[in-house]
Design a protein around this motif. Structure first.
Motif, PDB file in Angstrom:
ATOM      1  N   UNK A  38      22.364   3.184  25.168  1.00 16.25           N
ATOM      2  CA  UNK A  38      22.269   3.060  26.633  1.00 16.25           C
ATOM      3  C   UNK A  38      21.487   4.228  27.239  1.00 16.25           C
ATOM      4  N   UNK A  39      20.326   4.483  26.652  1.00 19.89           N
ATOM      5  CA  UNK A  39      19.462   5.597  27.035  1.00 19.89           C
ATOM      6  C   UNK A  39      18.717   5.281  28.323  1.00 19.89           C
ATOM      7  N   UNK A  40      18.723   6.226  29.253  1.00 22.70           N
ATOM      8  CA  UNK A  40      17.912   6.061  30.467  1.00 22.70           C
ATOM      9  C   UNK A  40      17.382   7.408  30.950  1.00 22.70           C
ATOM     10  N   UNK A  41      16.142   7.377  31.391  1.00 20.35           N
ATOM     11  CA  UNK A  41      15.522   8.561  31.989  1.00 20.35           C
ATOM     12  C   UNK A  41      16.089   8.688  33.391  1.00 20.35           C
ATOM     13  N   UNK A  42      16.547   9.892  33.762  1.00 25.91           N
ATOM     14  CA  UNK A  42      17.188  10.054  35.075  1.00 25.91           C
ATOM     15  C   UNK A  42      16.347  10.837  36.070  1.00 25.91           C
ATOM     16  N   UNK A  43      15.311  11.499  35.603  1.00 27.71           N
ATOM     17  CA  UNK A  43      14.473  12.272  36.516  1.00 27.71           C
ATOM     18  C   UNK A  43      13.075  11.706  36.584  1.00 27.71           C
ATOM     19  N   UNK A  44      12.293  12.241  37.488  1.00 24.86           N
ATOM     20  CA  UNK A  44      10.897  11.826  37.586  1.00 24.86           C
ATOM     21  C   UNK A  44      10.094  12.451  36.459  1.00 24.86           C
ATOM     22  N   UNK A  63      31.132   6.527  20.888  1.00 20.90           N
ATOM     23  CA  UNK A  63      32.381   6.102  21.530  1.00 20.90           C
ATOM     24  C   UNK A  63      32.244   5.754  23.013  1.00 20.90           C
ATOM     25  N   UNK A  64      31.046   5.363  23.449  1.00 26.76           N
ATOM     26  CA  UNK A  64      30.843   4.976  24.840  1.00 26.76           C
ATOM     27  C   UNK A  64      30.931   6.126  25.824  1.00 26.76           C
ATOM     28  N   UNK A  65      30.903   7.357  25.333  1.00 27.52           N
ATOM     29  CA  UNK A  65      30.972   8.535  26.203  1.00 27.52           C
ATOM     30  C   UNK A  65      29.572   8.829  26.736  1.00 27.52           C
ATOM     31  N   UNK A  66      29.440   8.851  28.068  1.00 27.67           N
ATOM     32  CA  UNK A  66      28.146   9.109  28.699  1.00 27.67           C
ATOM     33  C   UNK A  66      27.897  10.610  28.784  1.00 27.67           C
ATOM     34  N   UNK A  67      26.711  11.018  28.315  1.00 25.29           N
ATOM     35  CA  UNK A  67      26.318  12.423  28.348  1.00 25.29           C
ATOM     36  C   UNK A  67      24.978  12.574  29.058  1.00 25.29           C
ATOM     37  N   UNK A  68      24.790  13.725  29.657  1.00 23.19           N
ATOM     38  CA  UNK A  68      23.490  14.082  30.227  1.00 23.19           C
ATOM     39  C   UNK A  68      22.754  14.938  29.208  1.00 23.19           C
ATOM     40  N   UNK A  69      21.434  14.795  29.179  1.00 25.86           N
ATOM     41  CA  UNK A  69      20.631  15.566  28.248  1.00 25.86           C
ATOM     42  C   UNK A  69      19.386  16.030  28.995  1.00 25.86           C
ATOM     43  N   UNK A  87      17.751  21.813  26.532  1.00 25.89           N
ATOM     44  CA  UNK A  87      18.194  22.867  27.436  1.00 25.89           C
ATOM     45  C   UNK A  87      19.644  22.640  27.869  1.00 25.89           C
ATOM     46  N   UNK A  88      20.045  21.368  27.874  1.00 24.95           N
ATOM     47  CA  UNK A  88      21.434  21.008  28.186  1.00 24.95           C
ATOM     48  C   UNK A  88      21.721  19.708  27.450  1.00 24.95           C
ATOM     49  N   UNK A  89      22.862  19.616  26.794  1.00 29.99           N
ATOM     50  CA  UNK A  89      23.180  18.381  26.093  1.00 29.99           C
ATOM     51  C   UNK A  89      24.227  18.571  25.017  1.00 29.99           C
ATOM     52  N   UNK A  90      24.326  17.602  24.131  1.00 26.85           N
ATOM     53  CA  UNK A  90      25.428  17.577  23.169  1.00 26.85           C
ATOM     54  C   UNK A  90      25.296  18.536  21.981  1.00 26.85           C
TER      55      UNK A  90
END
Length: 153
Positions: A38-44, A63-69, A87-90
């Motif tokens: 369920x990958x999606x780009x969130x910024x421009x 496990x269906x856990x949503x993370x920001x990267x 820079x930020x992520x799992x």
């Protein structure tokens, strides 16, 4: 900190310019990422990649856990290579090199990822149980999807 490495090479029947154009566009990343993430780009994103470029995503790796990267393009030489670093992520550490080389029938593309997990021993156990397999699944999917995309041309 335990550093792990994954390296994959793939040959594609396309020009170096076509390979660079496709893989240096973060907008194409969702096309070659498994749907179960369920990958999606969130910024421009800019039209062209450049060193210092920041890209942000949202995904569900396990496990269906949503993370920001958040990744940064730290190094780049057009038509040769680029490096993205988390820079930020799992991950505790994520350094992903993308190399492109002209070969007789197209382009040889090599991914080299060095990564580390947080939480010391817990991270090592998680790596053995699931993380390594998930990353291998992701790169296997990516390999198949890229072949599919460029064979349709």
């Amino acid at each position: 900190m335990k550093i792990y490495k994954i390296e994959r090479t793939q040959q594609l029947p396309i020009s170096i310019n076509e390979a660079w154009s496709f893989f240096s566009s973060a907008a194409n990343l969702s096309r070659i990422t498994p749907p179960w993430m369920k990958f999606e780009v969130t910024g421009e994103l800019p039209d062209r990649m450049y060193p210092g470029m920041i890209a942000t995503y949202r995904l569900q790796p396990v496990l269906g856990i949503t993370l920001s990267w958040m990744t940064e393009i730290t190094h780049m030489e057009e038509n040769k290579y680029f490096v993205d670093e988390q820079r930020h992520g799992p991950y505790r550490f994520w350094h992903h090199q993308h190399h492109f080389k002209e070969v007789e029938n197209g382009v040889e593309m090599t991914d080299i990822v060095h990564y580390a997990l947080p939480y010391a021993m817990v991270g090592r156990v998680a790596h053995q149980i699931t993380v390594r397999k998930k990353l291998e699944d992701i790169f296997r999917y990516r390999h198949q999807k890229v072949e599919e995309i460029f064979k349709q041309r």
